[in-house]
Design an enzyme around this catalytic site. Structure first.
Site, PDB file in Angstrom:
ATOM      1  N   LYS A 116      13.160   5.217  -8.804  1.00  0.00           N
ATOM      2  CA  LYS A 116      14.043   5.731  -7.756  1.00  0.00           C
ATOM      3  C   LYS A 116      15.262   6.417  -8.342  1.00  0.00           C
ATOM      4  O   LYS A 116      15.759   7.390  -7.788  1.00  0.00           O
ATOM      5  CB  LYS A 116      14.489   4.608  -6.809  1.00  0.00           C
ATOM      6  CG  LYS A 116      13.424   4.239  -5.800  1.00  0.00           C
ATOM      7  CD  LYS A 116      14.000   3.507  -4.611  1.00  0.00           C
ATOM      8  CE  LYS A 116      12.912   3.130  -3.624  1.00  0.00           C
ATOM      9  NZ  LYS A 116      13.341   2.232  -2.583  1.00  0.00           N
ATOM     10  N   LYS A 198       1.485   6.224  -6.390  1.00  0.00           N
ATOM     11  CA  LYS A 198       1.397   5.395  -5.185  1.00  0.00           C
ATOM     12  C   LYS A 198       1.576   6.220  -3.906  1.00  0.00           C
ATOM     13  O   LYS A 198       2.373   7.148  -3.890  1.00  0.00           O
ATOM     14  CB  LYS A 198       2.529   4.359  -5.304  1.00  0.00           C
ATOM     15  CG  LYS A 198       2.556   3.283  -4.286  1.00  0.00           C
ATOM     16  CD  LYS A 198       3.776   2.388  -4.517  1.00  0.00           C
ATOM     17  CE  LYS A 198       5.056   3.003  -3.981  1.00  0.00           C
ATOM     18  NZ  LYS A 198       6.154   2.069  -3.773  1.00  0.00           N
ATOM     19  N   LYS A 201       5.997   6.672   1.620  1.00  0.00           N
ATOM     20  CA  LYS A 201       6.510   7.346   2.817  1.00  0.00           C
ATOM     21  C   LYS A 201       7.591   8.354   2.469  1.00  0.00           C
ATOM     22  O   LYS A 201       7.935   9.205   3.273  1.00  0.00           O
ATOM     23  CB  LYS A 201       7.008   6.315   3.833  1.00  0.00           C
ATOM     24  CG  LYS A 201       7.975   5.286   3.294  1.00  0.00           C
ATOM     25  CD  LYS A 201       8.117   4.098   4.246  1.00  0.00           C
ATOM     26  CE  LYS A 201       8.819   2.957   3.546  1.00  0.00           C
ATOM     27  NZ  LYS A 201       8.762   1.684   4.206  1.00  0.00           N
TER      28      LYS A 201
END
Ligand code: TYM
Length: 334
Positions: A116, A198, A201
């Site tokens: 992230k 992965k 969203k």
């Protein structure tokens, strides 16, 4: 009867973006079966969502959306506690205490933080770094035994276990050391276009993911475009055939079949037909969820009532555990 009984079950999902098929197969779909024989809490982790920038109005809407999905998959507020993280202030309080029992070194090893922080290089805030501590606080605050999650949260769960053990060692038995509950099929659903990463969203390419609330035509179109390989054999081999193996994993998770059983179903099938069959299976599974979701999401009075009751029930448990922790660390009881 579910696989697990007489346990306290805890899980949470962030209300960040609409949920994907990955969230559904790795977590959400597995929740309702647990609620009959266990004591379950399912949280909407909106405090976690602030670690990346959010539009306030959209965040508020997405909280209702996620709660509607909880109800749409069959979670029953009479059986499970469904609540909003920010409405139980003990999460923030316990999180602070646990921060003091967590080391920078262990936090910097978290793969999700590394991932992230590279994606949000302009906003590497302290919350993003200490995020797993808040997650540990969520779980430990309810003395949870079992935590159903997808594979990507396993490392965070291990950290929650380490923190619990460390605290218990200093102060005596205080927290339950939680166990992860990860399914064999569906624990790690990959992107449809880039199957080495992965399904997420927050992905910018909409063809990479399936949303739980997407209509059948869109789902079918995305599966039609899904990446396969240059062979012509439906065989489970994640290393050499990541696209095909991901589709097999999705089909197996939806139909509750092992990869060998999925191989048998599609022996000799053409990729085109195989992809359509996976799409149909997914669309069939998601359609009733979407219909129930649509009927629920605008019923704000009902949703507010569910949140209020859930937050009251969660607070009652949290208050007791936090008081115990305060006593142990030497904070006078108020
Ligand atoms: P979140 O909101 O990213 O995801 C919610 C759940 O969905 C699972 N998941 C997947 N499973 C399979 N394949 C995928 N592609 C996939 N993507 C997501 C996740 O593993 C998760 O179970 N930190 C957590 C939320 C959280 C939490 C907690 C979870 C906060 N506090 C306490 C458990 C207990 C998160 O961001 O999940």
């Amino acid at each position: 009867m579910s696989e697990i009984s007489n346990k306290r079950i805890y899980s949470a999902i962030q209300p960040t973006g609409m949920l994907t098929l990955g969230n559904y197969l790795g977590a959400l779909r597995r929740f309702p079966a647990l609620q009959d024989d266990n004591d379950c809490l399912f949280c909407i982790a909106n405090m976690h969502s602030l670690t990346v920038r959010q539009d306030p109005e959209q965040l508020r809407e997405r909280i209702y959306s996620l709660l509607s999905l909880y109800l749409a998959v069959g979670l029953d507020p009479e059986k499970s506690i469904l609540y909003l993280q920010s409405q139980v202030h003990e999460h923030a309080e316990l999180s602070w205490i646990l921060n003091c029992y967590t080391y920078l070194g262990e936090l910097s090893r978290m793969t999700q933080f590394k991932d992230k922080s590279s994606r949000h290089a302009d906003n590497i805030n302290a919350g993003l770094f200490t995020y797993p501590v808040l997650m540990a606080a969520d779980i430990l605050l309810y003395r949870s035994d079992v935590v159903p999650i997808g594979d990507d949260q396993k490392q965070h769960l291990e950290m929650a276990r380490d923190i619990a053990e460390r605290f218990n060692k200093v102060y005596g038995d205080t927290f339950v050391v939680p166990q992860p509950f990860i399914s064999r099929q569906g624990a790690r659903i990959m992107s449809l276009q880039e199957p080495d990463k992965k399904m997420s969203k927050s992905d910018t390419n909409v063809n990479n993911f399936i949303l739980i609330t997407e209509p059948r035509e869109v789902i079918m179109k995305k599966f039609k475009k899904a990446v396969t390989d240059s062979e012509a054999e439906v065989r489970f081999d994640p290393e050499h055939k990541p696209g095909v193996s991901n589709l097999m994993n999705i089909y197996g998770a939806v139909k509750e079949l092992s990869s060998e059983e999925v191989e048998n179903v599609f022996r000799g099938a053409r990729y085109g037909d195989f992809k359509m069959a996976v799409g149909e299976a997914v669309a069939d599974a998601l359609e009733p969820v979407r219909e129930r979701y649509e009927a629920l999401v605008s019923d704000r009075a009902l949703l507010d009532k569910v949140l209020k009751t859930g937050s009251e029930k969660a607070s009652e448990i949290a208050r007791g555990v936090l008081a115990d922790v305060y006593g142990k660390v030497g904070f006078p009881r108020g």
